[in-house]
Design a protein around this motif. Structure first.
Motif, PDB file in Angstrom:
ATOM      1  N   ALA A 144      33.044  15.878  28.473  1.00  0.00           N
ATOM      2  CA  ALA A 144      34.419  15.613  28.085  1.00  0.00           C
ATOM      3  C   ALA A 144      34.883  14.251  28.552  1.00  0.00           C
ATOM      4  O   ALA A 144      35.723  13.608  27.939  1.00  0.00           O
ATOM      5  CB  ALA A 144      35.333  16.701  28.632  1.00  0.00           C
ATOM      6  N   ALA A 145      34.362  13.789  29.671  1.00  0.00           N
ATOM      7  CA  ALA A 145      34.797  12.501  30.218  1.00  0.00           C
ATOM      8  C   ALA A 145      33.914  11.344  29.773  1.00  0.00           C
ATOM      9  O   ALA A 145      34.323  10.195  29.830  1.00  0.00           O
ATOM     10  CB  ALA A 145      34.825  12.574  31.741  1.00  0.00           C
ATOM     11  N   ILE A 146      32.699  11.618  29.349  1.00  0.00           N
ATOM     12  CA  ILE A 146      31.757  10.535  29.062  1.00  0.00           C
ATOM     13  C   ILE A 146      32.035   9.887  27.707  1.00  0.00           C
ATOM     14  O   ILE A 146      32.086   8.683  27.576  1.00  0.00           O
ATOM     15  CB  ILE A 146      30.311  11.072  29.106  1.00  0.00           C
ATOM     16  CG1 ILE A 146      29.954  11.457  30.536  1.00  0.00           C
ATOM     17  CG2 ILE A 146      29.342  10.016  28.590  1.00  0.00           C
ATOM     18  CD1 ILE A 146      30.041  10.328  31.514  1.00  0.00           C
ATOM     19  N   GLY A 147      32.285  10.673  26.669  1.00  0.00           N
ATOM     20  CA  GLY A 147      32.442  10.111  25.325  1.00  0.00           C
ATOM     21  C   GLY A 147      31.106   9.601  24.803  1.00  0.00           C
ATOM     22  O   GLY A 147      30.040  10.155  25.096  1.00  0.00           O
ATOM     23  N   TRP A 148      31.136   8.533  24.025  1.00  0.00           N
ATOM     24  CA  TRP A 148      29.920   7.952  23.454  1.00  0.00           C
ATOM     25  C   TRP A 148      29.155   7.195  24.539  1.00  0.00           C
ATOM     26  O   TRP A 148      29.732   6.426  25.304  1.00  0.00           O
ATOM     27  CB  TRP A 148      30.255   7.014  22.305  1.00  0.00           C
ATOM     28  CG  TRP A 148      30.779   7.743  21.117  1.00  0.00           C
ATOM     29  CD1 TRP A 148      32.076   7.944  20.776  1.00  0.00           C
ATOM     30  CD2 TRP A 148      30.015   8.409  20.105  1.00  0.00           C
ATOM     31  NE1 TRP A 148      32.195   8.669  19.630  1.00  0.00           N
ATOM     32  CE2 TRP A 148      30.922   8.982  19.185  1.00  0.00           C
ATOM     33  CE3 TRP A 148      28.652   8.585  19.877  1.00  0.00           C
ATOM     34  CZ2 TRP A 148      30.529   9.687  18.089  1.00  0.00           C
ATOM     35  CZ3 TRP A 148      28.260   9.295  18.766  1.00  0.00           C
ATOM     36  CH2 TRP A 148      29.187   9.842  17.890  1.00  0.00           C
ATOM     37  N   THR A 149      27.850   7.392  24.576  1.00  0.00           N
ATOM     38  CA  THR A 149      27.027   6.790  25.618  1.00  0.00           C
ATOM     39  C   THR A 149      26.622   5.372  25.242  1.00  0.00           C
ATOM     40  O   THR A 149      26.852   4.913  24.136  1.00  0.00           O
ATOM     41  CB  THR A 149      25.752   7.621  25.829  1.00  0.00           C
ATOM     42  OG1 THR A 149      24.930   7.514  24.658  1.00  0.00           O
ATOM     43  CG2 THR A 149      26.091   9.077  26.080  1.00  0.00           C
ATOM     44  N   SER A 150      26.003   4.702  26.211  1.00  0.00           N
ATOM     45  CA  SER A 150      25.367   3.417  25.931  1.00  0.00           C
ATOM     46  C   SER A 150      24.078   3.664  25.136  1.00  0.00           C
ATOM     47  O   SER A 150      23.601   4.796  25.052  1.00  0.00           O
ATOM     48  CB  SER A 150      25.040   2.699  27.241  1.00  0.00           C
ATOM     49  OG  SER A 150      26.224   2.356  27.925  1.00  0.00           O
ATOM     50  N   PRO A 151      23.494   2.616  24.547  1.00  0.00           N
ATOM     51  CA  PRO A 151      22.253   2.809  23.787  1.00  0.00           C
ATOM     52  C   PRO A 151      21.139   3.380  24.663  1.00  0.00           C
ATOM     53  O   PRO A 151      21.012   3.031  25.838  1.00  0.00           O
ATOM     54  CB  PRO A 151      21.909   1.395  23.309  1.00  0.00           C
ATOM     55  CG  PRO A 151      23.177   0.654  23.345  1.00  0.00           C
ATOM     56  CD  PRO A 151      23.965   1.221  24.468  1.00  0.00           C
ATOM     57  N   ARG A 152      20.348   4.248  24.069  1.00  0.00           N
ATOM     58  CA  ARG A 152      19.223   4.841  24.773  1.00  0.00           C
ATOM     59  C   ARG A 152      18.106   5.125  23.780  1.00  0.00           C
ATOM     60  O   ARG A 152      18.322   5.144  22.564  1.00  0.00           O
ATOM     61  CB  ARG A 152      19.643   6.144  25.462  1.00  0.00           C
ATOM     62  CG  ARG A 152      20.034   7.255  24.471  1.00  0.00           C
ATOM     63  CD  ARG A 152      20.582   8.477  25.182  1.00  0.00           C
ATOM     64  NE  ARG A 152      20.792   9.580  24.261  1.00  0.00           N
ATOM     65  CZ  ARG A 152      19.896  10.502  23.953  1.00  0.00           C
ATOM     66  NH1 ARG A 152      18.669  10.443  24.482  1.00  0.00           N
ATOM     67  NH2 ARG A 152      20.166  11.480  23.112  1.00  0.00           N
ATOM     68  N   GLU A 153      16.900   5.310  24.313  1.00  0.00           N
ATOM     69  CA  GLU A 153      15.753   5.641  23.478  1.00  0.00           C
ATOM     70  C   GLU A 153      15.725   7.144  23.242  1.00  0.00           C
ATOM     71  O   GLU A 153      15.886   7.933  24.191  1.00  0.00           O
ATOM     72  CB  GLU A 153      14.450   5.194  24.150  1.00  0.00           C
ATOM     73  CG  GLU A 153      14.339   3.700  24.368  1.00  0.00           C
ATOM     74  CD  GLU A 153      14.312   2.935  23.051  1.00  0.00           C
ATOM     75  OE1 GLU A 153      14.840   1.811  23.021  1.00  0.00           O
ATOM     76  OE2 GLU A 153      13.778   3.478  22.067  1.00  0.00           O
ATOM     77  N   TYR A 154      15.509   7.565  22.015  1.00  0.00           N
ATOM     78  CA  TYR A 154      15.584   8.978  21.671  1.00  0.00           C
ATOM     79  C   TYR A 154      14.419   9.356  20.758  1.00  0.00           C
ATOM     80  O   TYR A 154      14.090   8.651  19.815  1.00  0.00           O
ATOM     81  CB  TYR A 154      16.907   9.254  20.956  1.00  0.00           C
ATOM     82  CG  TYR A 154      16.982  10.633  20.331  1.00  0.00           C
ATOM     83  CD1 TYR A 154      16.936  10.779  18.936  1.00  0.00           C
ATOM     84  CD2 TYR A 154      17.064  11.774  21.113  1.00  0.00           C
ATOM     85  CE1 TYR A 154      17.006  12.027  18.359  1.00  0.00           C
ATOM     86  CE2 TYR A 154      17.127  13.023  20.531  1.00  0.00           C
ATOM     87  CZ  TYR A 154      17.096  13.141  19.144  1.00  0.00           C
ATOM     88  OH  TYR A 154      17.161  14.372  18.572  1.00  0.00           O
ATOM     89  N   SER A 155      13.785  10.465  21.107  1.00  0.00           N
ATOM     90  CA  SER A 155      12.738  11.044  20.265  1.00  0.00           C
ATOM     91  C   SER A 155      12.984  12.534  20.195  1.00  0.00           C
ATOM     92  O   SER A 155      13.122  13.204  21.215  1.00  0.00           O
ATOM     93  CB  SER A 155      11.349  10.747  20.853  1.00  0.00           C
ATOM     94  OG  SER A 155      10.350  11.369  20.070  1.00  0.00           O
ATOM     95  N   GLN A 156      13.036  13.050  18.988  1.00  0.00           N
ATOM     96  CA  GLN A 156      13.452  14.430  18.809  1.00  0.00           C
ATOM     97  C   GLN A 156      12.321  15.431  19.045  1.00  0.00           C
ATOM     98  O   GLN A 156      12.533  16.533  19.527  1.00  0.00           O
ATOM     99  CB  GLN A 156      14.009  14.598  17.390  1.00  0.00           C
ATOM    100  CG  GLN A 156      14.532  15.997  17.108  1.00  0.00           C
ATOM    101  CD  GLN A 156      15.315  16.014  15.807  1.00  0.00           C
ATOM    102  OE1 GLN A 156      16.451  15.573  15.751  1.00  0.00           O
ATOM    103  NE2 GLN A 156      14.727  16.547  14.769  1.00  0.00           N
TER     104      GLN A 156
END
Length: 738
Positions: A144-156
């Motif tokens: 609830a406090a973070i919102g949208w994050t900084s860029p990160r590497e993501y693999s599903q």
């Protein structure tokens, strides 16, 4: 008179120097003004880009939260009620629908505390096996406090080593104090960057920086001091653009200031010379002329051109240059105004911006748009067969044809005394906002008539067609996005009404709404017929399209239908011999995908599917007829179809019939027809059993004997295992449904 002529000759160079200094002073002032306007314009572009990105991110957050709070399908994922694979398939389909409706390339997964599982477009896994588990664990409790994050590497997927850079949003369900799970939205950074730089109108590249002012794209250089910044109050991100061109203005400004000092000194000397010449002699006039010649020579060398020695010609050239600069500035202002008009309409229609009536009046007046209305309507014009259109014409011709369509429809509407505003909302779709002073059935008829006239004009003058969708009328600019959505939805139903058509709500309601998911069982049966080579696939395909033609179906539904068919054919072809599966993989899979891309109506889809399935069946038959094994398999299938009522019918009996071992018959049947012997026998017996249950009143004991069961208990047990209902209940339920 000699003295008079001497004075006239003295005034000529002084006049020349004064005018020249005024011109240089004007250019200096214009340079400073251009620099300021340049910085203000680019600052506005960067801030507008920031607002557009924030509006899209807020729209994504609102839509996801709304879907989680209102959609029963998604809410079912988080409860403790047991769910089947089909239930998860429906939930996964809903996730895909939400994902496709969002403005950026994205992926969504949801997590349930009750099951400890994560469901995404790639499938469902335990949280411990989920590759994104470290991020999910670290952000779930404080989402609830973070919102949208900084860029990160993501693999599903743990099976896929490739990663992509994303920004993520984590939302708990239903709220943090009573958490049952969470949803995570991952937006591709590249999609956001492409959106930023596609419509920004800025000569350079706008960079997106995180809270520490680090670029989202690691390949780009770090932000420089003195650049143009805009900070997002929603995400905290920084939007940055360099100011290299502003430095060029500063250099020009310094150059202009130097000339201003030089000219100012020359004016002082000229005044001194004028006084001396007036009281003494006209001879210093020659010195002034020498100064002019020297200046002209220096200027010629700087500009690389030869300036005329005639003083009046020099002044004329300078004034022409000044006028050209003014015209260029005015043209730039008009282009900027047109871009702002289109951006405003685009944001209102797609729902990225919402204005009150007063705000609309203020902004429309400032941009020179008509704004007075009692009712608003939207007409969506869509180019038919857009994929073929882009293949046939090069980019310049496409733009020319689009401009022709846009101009012709605008002129026709103006002839009919309609006030309109228009913008291309998608490459193939244009939206016309109609400002009405009244709303009635006659207005609706007039709009349909105008669209019909335009459609006929297109047929006569151009080698392409358009379909028109007329949306709902709304009373406020606040609801214009809903009107556009209605118009876009109506034009998408050309899939069932046909291309080159005009579709309004009255025509739309002549069809019943339906879901292509209702045809899922029919797709399974069609694919199985193609696999089994039972000669029934054409009949089943005709039944499917007979059902589809009675539904209200969009282009997206057609694409979903064909992709479901491709997936099922893929599974069934894998069960056939390798040579047939190779034909499917090398040739027919791509042809089915081309149909999904190009077919726009139900009729086109039926013609193309029938043709390609006929070719597939022909190639399959050629391969099968080349071998003896297929003949034996078909004879075995025919024997089962004729003797399924025999209680003693078994694999051993059939193998003795054809003089082969039971193992060989089983292997040939499975390899050639893609189905086990016993499974096919059960399918034939219970297909006849179902028909007799629904079409006759005979006792269940008699029906069991007719399909090869001597003991009704065995029949009862097998029927319930296959259909999850006893025979008697099955007869009662499905007869009532009929």
């Amino acid at each position: 008179m000699n003295w008079y002529y001497r004075m006239m000759l003295s005034y000529t160079p002084i006049f020349f120097f004064v005018i020249s200094s005024v011109i240089f002073l004007f250019f200096s002032t214009l340079n400073h003004s251009s620099e300021k306007k340049y910085l203000e314009t680019n600052q506005a572009i960067v801030e507008q880009t920031m607002q557009n990105v924030d509006a899209n991110l807020q729209l994504i957050e609102r839509n996801v939260v709304r879907e989680m709070q209102t959609d029963k399908t998604l809410q079912a994922f988080f409860n403790e009620k047991p769910k089947s694979l089909y239930d998860y398939f429906v939930i996964q389909k809903k996730l895909v629908e939400i994902s496709s409706s969002l403005p950026f390339v994205n992926s969504i997964y949801i997590y349930s505390d009750h099951t400890g599982k994560v469901l995404s477009e790639a499938g469902m896994v335990k949280l411990e096996a989920f590759k994104d588990k470290p991020f999910f664990d670290s952000h779930q409790s404080r989402s609830a406090a973070i919102g949208w994050t900084s860029p990160r590497e993501y693999s599903q997927s743990i099976l896929d080593d490739s990663t992509r850079k994303v920004v993520s949003l984590v939302k708990t369900y239903p709220f943090a104090s009573d958490q049952q799970g969470a949803v995570v939205v991952n937006l591709n950074v590249s999609s956001i960057i492409d959106f930023m730089n596609h419509f920004n109108g800025y000569g350079g590249t706008i960079q997106l920086l995180d809270w520490e002012k680090k670029p989202f794209e690691s390949t780009l250089p770090s932000a420089k001091e003195g650049g143009i910044y805009a900070s997002s109050p929603y995400t905290g991100w920084q939007f940055y653009a360099d100011s290299e061109h502003a430095n060029e203005f500063s250099t020009l400004s310094l150059f202009s200031n130097m000339w201003f000092i030089i000219v100012f000194i020359i004016i002082i000397l000229a005044l001194v010379w004028f006084t001396f010449i007036t009281h003494v002699s006209y001879k210093p006039i020659q010195t002034i002329m020498g100064k002019i010649d020297g200046y002209a020579a220096r200027k010629s060398q700087e500009l690389g051109i030869k300036l005329p020695r005639n003083e009046f010609k020099f002044i004329e050239t300078a004034i022409d240059h000044l006028l050209k600069k003014s015209i260029d500035y005015e043209h730039l202002h008009k282009e900027d105004l047109l871009l702002r008009q289109r951006n405003l309409l685009q944001e209102l229609l797609v729902g990225r911006s919402m204005l009150t009536d007063q705000e609309w009046k203020n902004q429309a007046s400032a941009l020179g748009l008509p704004h007075s209305y009692e009712w608003l309507g939207v007409i969506a014009l869509e180019i038919d067969h857009f994929a073929a259109f882009t293949d046939k014409y090069k980019a310049s011709d496409q733009n020319l044809l689009k401009f022709l369509i846009e101009s012709a429809f605008r002129e026709l509407m103006q002839q009919k005394e309609f006030q309109i505003q228009h913008v291309w909302t998608e490459p193939q779709r244009m939206a016309f906002v109609v400002l009405l002073q009244q709303s009635s059935e006659s207005i609706q008829d007039r709009l349909v008539q105008v669209c019909e006239e335009f459609r006929k004009w297109m047929n006569e003058h151009l080698e392409l067609t358009v379909s028109c969708g007329i949306g709902n009328f709304v009373h406020s600019i606040h609801n214009i996005a809903a009107a556009y959505h209605s118009a876009a939805e109506n034009v998408s139903y050309k899939a069932v009404f046909g291309t080159n058509s005009v579709i309004d709500n009255r025509l739309r309601y002549t069809k019943q709404t339906g879901e292509t998911l209702l045809c899922f069982q029919s797709i399974l049966e069609l694919s199985r017929s193609c696999r089994m080579d039972d000669g029934q696939w054409e009949i089943k395909l005709s039944r499917i399209f007979l059902k589809l033609k009675g539904m209200l179906i969009s282009r997206a539904d057609i694409e979903a239908f064909i992709h479901n068919l491709i997936r099922q054919l893929e599974k069934d072809m894998e069960a056939l011999p390798s040579d047939i599966e190779t034909i499917w993989s090398s040739e027919y899979r791509s042809r089915f995908r081309q149909i999904a891309q190009h077919a726009e109506t139900i009729d086109e889809l039926e013609i193309q599917l029938t043709a390609v399935l006929t070719e597939l069946a022909g190639d399959r038959d050629k391969k099968r007829l080349n071998g003896k094994n297929h003949t034996i398999a078909l004879q075995t299938k025919e024997y089962i179809d004729q003797h399924y009522t025999d209680p003693s019918l078994s694999l051993v009996q059939v193998s003795e019939k054809f003089g082969l071992s039971a193992r060989s018959v089983s292997h040939l049947f499975k390899e050639e027809l893609g189905e086990n012997f016993i499974d096919y026998l059960l399918k034939v017996r219970f297909a006849h059993a179902k028909n007799m249950l629904l079409e006759t009143d005979e006792p269940i004991q008699w029906i069991a004997e007719q399909v090869g069961y001597t003991h009704v208990i065995s029949f009862h047990r097998a029927f319930k295992k296959l259909f999850n209902l006893p025979p008697g209940e099955y007869r009662t339920i499905y007869r009532l449904n009929e």
